[in-house]
Design a protein around this motif. Structure first.
Motif, mmCIF file in Angstrom:
data_model
loop_
_atom_site.group_PDB
_atom_site.id
_atom_site.type_symbol
_atom_site.label_atom_id
_atom_site.label_comp_id
_atom_site.label_asym_id
_atom_site.label_seq_id
_atom_site.Cartn_x
_atom_site.Cartn_y
_atom_site.Cartn_z
ATOM 1 N N ASP A 17 -61.502 35.971 -34.457
ATOM 2 C CA ASP A 17 -60.099 35.235 -34.058
ATOM 3 C C ASP A 17 -59.772 34.615 -35.297
ATOM 4 O OD1 ASP A 17 -58.289 34.165 -32.444
ATOM 5 O OD2 ASP A 17 -59.811 32.306 -32.323
ATOM 6 N N LEU A 18 -58.462 34.030 -35.290
ATOM 7 C CA LEU A 18 -57.779 33.139 -36.398
ATOM 8 C C LEU A 18 -57.900 31.833 -35.978
ATOM 9 C CD1 LEU A 18 -56.792 33.583 -39.206
ATOM 10 C CD2 LEU A 18 -54.366 33.576 -37.840
ATOM 11 N N LEU A 23 -59.459 29.147 -38.870
ATOM 12 C CA LEU A 23 -58.554 27.955 -39.094
ATOM 13 C C LEU A 23 -58.707 26.857 -38.250
ATOM 14 C CD1 LEU A 23 -55.289 30.159 -39.927
ATOM 15 C CD2 LEU A 23 -57.270 29.360 -41.641
ATOM 16 N N ASP A 24 -58.596 25.722 -38.743
ATOM 17 C CA ASP A 24 -58.649 24.436 -37.832
ATOM 18 C C ASP A 24 -57.301 24.375 -36.955
ATOM 19 O OD1 ASP A 24 -61.165 23.649 -38.804
ATOM 20 O OD2 ASP A 24 -60.093 22.707 -40.457
ATOM 21 N N ASP A 30 -46.918 26.233 -37.137
ATOM 22 C CA ASP A 30 -46.774 26.321 -38.374
ATOM 23 C C ASP A 30 -47.399 25.588 -39.552
ATOM 24 O OD1 ASP A 30 -45.273 24.403 -37.888
ATOM 25 O OD2 ASP A 30 -43.210 25.076 -38.535
ATOM 26 N N ALA A 31 -48.146 24.465 -38.970
ATOM 27 C CA ALA A 31 -48.825 23.678 -39.898
ATOM 28 C C ALA A 31 -50.351 23.870 -40.146
ATOM 29 C CB ALA A 31 -48.720 22.155 -39.378
ATOM 30 N N VAL A 32 -50.743 25.067 -39.734
ATOM 31 C CA VAL A 32 -52.022 25.126 -40.157
ATOM 32 C C VAL A 32 -52.502 25.279 -41.889
ATOM 33 C CG1 VAL A 32 -52.658 26.523 -38.023
ATOM 34 C CG2 VAL A 32 -51.717 27.838 -39.796
ATOM 35 N N ILE A 33 -53.492 25.106 -42.126
ATOM 36 C CA ILE A 33 -54.066 24.975 -43.652
ATOM 37 C C ILE A 33 -54.995 26.179 -43.835
ATOM 38 C CG2 ILE A 33 -54.821 23.812 -45.370
ATOM 39 C CD1 ILE A 33 -53.692 21.262 -44.126
ATOM 40 N N PHE A 67 -50.438 34.056 -43.683
ATOM 41 C CA PHE A 67 -51.899 33.076 -44.204
ATOM 42 C C PHE A 67 -52.808 33.601 -45.051
ATOM 43 C CE2 PHE A 67 -50.655 31.232 -39.762
ATOM 44 C CZ PHE A 67 -49.824 30.581 -40.227
ATOM 45 N N LEU A 68 -53.167 35.063 -44.996
ATOM 46 C CA LEU A 68 -54.148 35.528 -45.657
ATOM 47 C C LEU A 68 -53.762 36.424 -46.730
ATOM 48 C CD1 LEU A 68 -56.418 36.737 -42.474
ATOM 49 C CD2 LEU A 68 -56.525 34.522 -43.650
#
Length: 237
Positions: A17-18, A23-24, A30-33, A67-68
């Motif tokens: 899962d992502l 990811l936190d 859209d604010a994931v780091i 993201f990846l």
């Protein structure tokens, strides 16, 4: 007594899962780091498992690929509405349905009067987030339930501080079942790692194929940071 976390084994097929796992969770979708080193860890684990690593996410494939990047990993996206086989392009699964356009109009009109409530359109669904306005939870639920009641092709799904409308036949077991019929996943021991109720379907599919699930909250005391450290160890083993 806490269970002992198994280390990644060379005969596994790994399904990840992502959000909330790799990811936190962020206040906005859209604010994931993406932490430094995550992409390298995924690349390393995939090399060790001969490519048998997949991302299974509720997000659309475009978000995951962004993201990846530069990775374009096999997996299931939109809760299994889209599936990408190794080396292929993402294609709609048998569960894919088109979201009624009027739903987006209704949700966006409501959100315009609810500061902090966010509407996230997806290829085959839509999520409504209330993390920034938790007092709106009941109202968001009622609105989303009213949409689901109009169309039996979609089901309402509780998520992290959000509710989501997804195709009724879409779930995270579907891409596991599909990928386990194809190389390099076929014949391996599937292990599904996730953090949310939506991931339980994927974990159950892994068990049906002789594998198991790992839950971030139960098995990784350090949350997604520990998942990333676990992957880094697996990449360098």
């Amino acid at each position: 007594m806490a269970s002992i976390l198994p280390e990644i084994a060379p005969d596994w097929a790994l399904f990840l899962d992502l959000d909330g796992t790799l990811l936190d969770i962020a206040p906005r979708p859209d604010a994931v780091i993406v932490p430094p080193g995550l992409v390298d860890s995924l690349r390393g684990v995939a090399a060790r498992l001969n490519g048998a690593v997949a991302i299974i996410s509720g997000r659309p494939v475009g978000d995951v690929d962004r993201f990846l990047a530069p990775l374009a990993m096999p997996g299931g996206f939109g809760h299994g509405s889209e599936i990408r086989l190794p080396g292929g392009a993402p294609t709609p699964s048998e569960a894919a349905r088109h979201l009624p356009g009027e739903w987006l109009v209704r949700l966006r009109e409501a959100a315009s009067g609810w500061p902090g409530v966010l509407v996230e359109p997806k290829a085959h669904g839509v999520a409504m987030h209330f993390r920034l306005a938790p007092e709106r939870e009941a109202e968001v639920r009622v609105l989303m339930e009213s949409c689901a009641a109009d169309c039996e092709d979609f089901a309402l799904l509780p998520a992290h501080m959000a509710f989501e409308l997804r195709p009724a036949g879409a779930n995270k077991a579907l891409p596991v079942e599909v990928l386990m019929r194809h190389a390099p996943f076929e014949g391996r021991r599937p292990v599904f790692v996730g953090d949310d109720v939506t991931d339980e379907d994927g974990m159950e599919a892994a068990r049906r194929h002789g594998g198991f699930g790992l839950h971030v909250g139960r098995d990784f005391r350090g949350g997604s940071a520990e998942v990333r450290a676990w992957l880094a160890r697996g990449a360098s083993a």
